[in-house]
Design a protein around this motif. Structure first.
Motif, PDB file in Angstrom:
ATOM      1  N   CYS A 230       1.029  -0.692  -0.026  1.00  0.00           N
ATOM      2  CA  CYS A 230       0.290   0.170   0.113  1.00  0.00           C
ATOM      3  C   CYS A 230       0.543   1.192  -0.515  1.00  0.00           C
ATOM      4  O   CYS A 230       1.419   1.468   0.254  1.00  0.00           O
ATOM      5  CB  CYS A 230      -0.948  -0.058   1.404  1.00  0.00           C
TER       6      CYS A 230
ATOM      7  N   CYS B 255      -3.372   0.681  -3.216  1.00  0.00           N
ATOM      8  CA  CYS B 255      -2.870  -0.894  -2.544  1.00  0.00           C
ATOM      9  C   CYS B 255      -2.810  -1.505  -3.901  1.00  0.00           C
ATOM     10  O   CYS B 255      -3.837  -2.439  -4.433  1.00  0.00           O
ATOM     11  CB  CYS B 255      -4.025  -0.955  -2.238  1.00  0.00           C
TER      12      CYS B 255
ATOM     13  N   CYS C 174      -7.218  -3.964   2.102  1.00  0.00           N
ATOM     14  CA  CYS C 174      -7.151  -2.747   1.713  1.00  0.00           C
ATOM     15  C   CYS C 174      -7.928  -1.490   1.399  1.00  0.00           C
ATOM     16  O   CYS C 174      -8.692  -0.390   1.994  1.00  0.00           O
ATOM     17  CB  CYS C 174      -7.112  -2.437  -0.282  1.00  0.00           C
TER      18      CYS C 174
END
Length: 233
Positions: free
Chosen positions: A3, A51, A76
């Motif tokens: 991420c 992400c 995510c």
């Protein structure tokens, strides 16, 4: 799974409207999250949180791939973001479609944004048809074998749900696979196969299947679609 967030310097140069928007990025068959590094950078420069999923595909079952990616996408979505978009290359597009099909509540929420599918075999791949039953496909595992164009193919098992989706198809074929196609293609997937019944917009770009991930035009069109709900025609 990785991420990423934009730096403070980049944030000062982008529109505030993008800063709380998240993109879930899904790679294709036989790749990893590192295969999407260049596109990830372009999306970050445009002001999005990214992400990037990272999952094994070679030798894996369909359930294993979809199970792993579903867990990663759930993770995510814990990020602080007002809007969530999805961008998938090749098999990554089918991963996204599978997840959204199973999470209708997300589609119905104000948080859901847009989807961009790049070179996704939404009706299967003629190349997979050609190699079906060979040792190479056996080595590739169930997920590779499922990318055929017949009724048993993975893409044919997914619902063509009505979502805000833009589809990008490549038209630069490959010398080694051109004999397997009877129409325009990107070397692995035909233009016709990328199309969805309920797609919101569609565009072809003169680029090969793998190179889509590094194409500035593909990146620009992806960002334009996420911002405006349509491609630049």
């Amino acid at each position: 799974m990785s991420c990423s967030h934009t730096s403070s310097q980049q944030n000062s140069q982008i529109q505030n409207s993008n800063q709380q928007e998240l993109i879930v990025l899904a790679h294709g068959l036989g790749r990893s999250d590192t295969a999407m590094w260049w596109l990830e950078q372009q999306l970050e420069k445009a002001g999005y949180q990214v992400c990037s999923l990272d999952y094994d595909t070679i030798g894996e079952s369909v359930d294993s791939v979809f199970g792993s990616t579903s867990e990663q996408i759930d993770q995510c979505l814990t990020a602080q973001a007002s809007t969530v978009h999805f961008v998938g290359h090749s098999l990554g597009g089918l991963v996204i479609r599978s997840y959204l099909q199973a999470h209708q509540q997300l589609l119905a929420s104000d948080r859901f944004g847009a989807v961009v599918l790049m070179g996704t075999p939404n009706k299967g791949s003629e190349v997979a048809d050609y190699y079906q039953g060979t040792w190479l496909m056996s080595l590739g595992g169930e997920i590779s074998q499922s990318l055929v164009t017949n009724a048993q193919g993975l893409s044919q098992q997914l619902e063509d749900i009505d979502i805000n989706a833009g589809v990008i198809a490549g038209t630069k074929g490959n010398t080694f696979t051109k004999s397997l196609f009877t129409s325009e293609n990107d070397g692995l997937v035909s233009v016709e196969s990328t199309k969805l019944k309920h797609m919101s917009d569609f565009i072809t770009i003169d680029v090969g299947h793998a190179i889509m991930r590094y194409s500035s035009i593909v990146a620009e069109q992806t960002i334009h679609y996420l911002r405006h709900g349509k491609f630049m025609h």
